[in-house]
Design an enzyme around this catalytic site. Structure first.
Site, mmCIF file in Angstrom:
data_model
loop_
_atom_site.group_PDB
_atom_site.id
_atom_site.type_symbol
_atom_site.label_atom_id
_atom_site.label_comp_id
_atom_site.label_asym_id
_atom_site.label_seq_id
_atom_site.Cartn_x
_atom_site.Cartn_y
_atom_site.Cartn_z
ATOM 1 C CE LYS A 80 -6.827 4.201 -4.951
ATOM 2 N NZ LYS A 80 -5.511 3.915 -4.801
ATOM 3 C CG HIS A 98 -4.287 -5.259 -3.348
ATOM 4 N ND1 HIS A 98 -5.086 -6.169 -2.509
ATOM 5 C CD2 HIS A 98 -3.673 -4.460 -2.683
ATOM 6 C CE1 HIS A 98 -4.948 -5.676 -1.408
ATOM 7 N NE2 HIS A 98 -4.229 -4.692 -1.237
ATOM 8 C CG ASN A 144 3.061 -1.827 3.386
ATOM 9 O OD1 ASN A 144 4.080 -1.886 2.920
ATOM 10 N ND2 ASN A 144 2.626 -0.939 4.500
#
Length: 505
Positions: free
Chosen positions: A104, A147, A150
């Protein structure tokens, strides 16, 4: 109310990672009117993502949730970016790639070198320190955790995470942008697990401990959490859905992030599933065998209901049982006392974290405990635990009482705190510590748990409804029973219990 600083729709948004999460975030941004540049190291992944999004938009059109014109417009706003350099026009770039700090950091460092000085960088990490990712950058103050949960198109919550050097102006811009994208954002400071993955650990951890102690089988514990506790899914079925490899890894990450705090100790039962490749639904086997119908919960056999009932003192959050008993045709007598029912010669009380056996030894009477319920009037199931000194006929009388109230009864082994009460107390304790440590506000903690994992109440509001002092007593009794620091009381919860003040307010 402060003026919104949301990024205007004219600002291009870059997404790195064309998997399920990245493509979902791309759909959200495109739905808000942004031009989206979607990049992945694998060009075929971008093609697959665009195909999935086209199919998803088509389904929404078929269901009448989206016009054909808007579907076409959204898809037209999403473009493939073959290289990192192609993201140069973006005012916001969000990475949604593998959960690896170095990967990342390296990718965002490349992005930082090509975008404008006023661009904001976002990371969709669920567990890695935003501060640590920012250490790879020349301008870490412009990095914000964003964040999503899902599927990003469906679940409303976005945790807006500030690292040690994140500029508060950048965090507010991302918060306001998430709101403009019709999401529910919450602010938090970068810490292991952020809000949701930290506060939710006891939901899984206490269920796993109950199973390891033989309190009940997964189907029974899940049924109690759903039908009495009001949770949308039980802990075992939820772990099977998430995948044990993922759930276990998050627990280990939080455990290590907090220097092996016993509150987050991983379960050997879950490790065994991971080692065996029994990962849940995706492998066909976890706590449940998903190739066959799920086993039923253990329900008590029908029993005769008592004709009369004595209520001793104030039943607290279970006060609705009195009116329900009267409505069921049971004669109710009220006398003073410490908050219990008497069914025949059996004393019946809401669990306070002690075992029924311990309470029977103290009183010299047969004792049966009942578990917490979200709403005693509307719940469909209640859990009972009998003292070792209580015989089957005495237990049957209590079973019959709750069945007369229209409840399915599950009898579990005499575990301290039982199922729902123990779970809620630990969730509230962890939520209180999150507020105490200034990771997030009480409002945002409760909002995150309702919107991120669909809890029926925020843990702090739930503790207020039960009574902060009662929750503290449960935790103190659990700590005394186990002799473990795992059940230590949050300083905030302890203070509020002494002052009898709200946690959520």
């Amino acid at each position: 109310m402060s003026e919104s600083s949301a990024l205007p729709a004219s600002v291009a948004v870059g997404i790195i990672g064309a998997g399920a999460m990245g493509s979902g975030i791309a759909a959200v941004a495109a739905s808000a009117g942004h031009r989206v540049l979607l990049h992945d190291a694998d060009a075929r992944a971008i093609e697959r993502a665009l195909g999935r999004l086209a199919s998803e938009f088509d389904r929404q059109v078929e269901k009448g949730r989206l016009s054909a014109e808007e579907s076409s417009a959204r898809l037209a706003r999403i473009h493939a970016a073959e290289t990192i350099e192609a993201l140069a026009p973006c005012g916001l770039v969000i990475e949604a790639i593998v959960e690896n700090l170095d990967v990342k950091g390296a990718v965002l460092k490349r992005v930082e070198a090509v975008v404008g000085l006023d661009a904001i960088l976002g990371t969709n990490t669920s567990s890695i320190s935003v501060t640590a990712i920012g250490a790879h950058l020349a301008r870490p103050e412009r990095l914000v955790g964003m964040h999503f949960f899902n599927p990003a198109q469906v679940l409303p919550l976005v945790e807006v995470v500030s690292g040690k050097v994140t500029d508060p102006v950048m965090a507010k811009t991302i918060f306001d942008t998430a709101e403009a994208w019709k999401k529910v954002p919450v602010h938090c400071v970068s810490t292991p697990g952020f809000i949701v993955n930290r506060v939710a650990r006891p939901f899984y951890g206490e269920a796993l401990r109950l199973l390891s102690e033989g309190a009940g089988e997964p189907a029974t514990v899940d049924a109690i959490l759903r039908d009495a506790g009001g949770f949308r899914m039980g802990a075992f079925e939820l772990m099977d859905m998430i995948g044990h490899d993922v759930n276990y890894a998050v627990t280990c990450s939080v455990y290590d992030g907090f220097y092996q705090d016993p509150r987050f100790t991983p379960s050997l039962l879950q490790k065994e599933l991971v080692d065996a490749g029994w990962l849940g639904r995706k492998s066909g086997r976890g706590f449940y065998d998903h190739t066959v119908p799920a086993p039923p919960a253990a329900d008590a056999l029908p029993a005769a209901a008592p004709l009369q009932l004595t209520i001793e003192g104030d039943l607290g959050c279970a006060a609705a049982l009195a009116a329900m008993a009267t409505g069921a045709g049971i004669v109710v007598e009220r006398i003073g006392g410490s908050g219990a029912l008497r069914v025949g010669g059996v004393r019946v009380a809401l669990t306070d974290g002690r075992t029924a056996t311990e309470r029977a030894a103290e009183t010299g009477e047969p004792f049966v405990l009942f578990d917490l319920a979200l709403d005693y009037a509307s719940c469909t199931r209640i859990a009972l635990a009998a003292a070792d000194q209580t015989n089957s006929e005495q237990l049957a009388a209590v079973v019959g009482f709750f069945q007369r109230l229209g409840k399915v009864v599950s009898v579990i082994d005499d575990a301290p705190g039982m199922v729902v009460m123990r779970t809620v107390a630990m969730l509230a304790n962890e939520a209180a510590d999150t507020v105490q440590q200034r990771i997030a506000s009480a409002r945002d903690v409760d909002l995150a748990m309702r919107k991120g994992v669909n809890y029926p109440l925020g843990p702090l509001a739930w503790a207020d409804a039960i009574g902060v002092r009662a929750i503290s007593t449960v935790l103190e009794n659990l700590a005394a029973f186990y002799g473990q620091d795992r059940y230590r009381l949050s300083p905030l919860l302890r203070r509020r219990a002494l002052a009898n003040q709200s946690l959520a307010g």
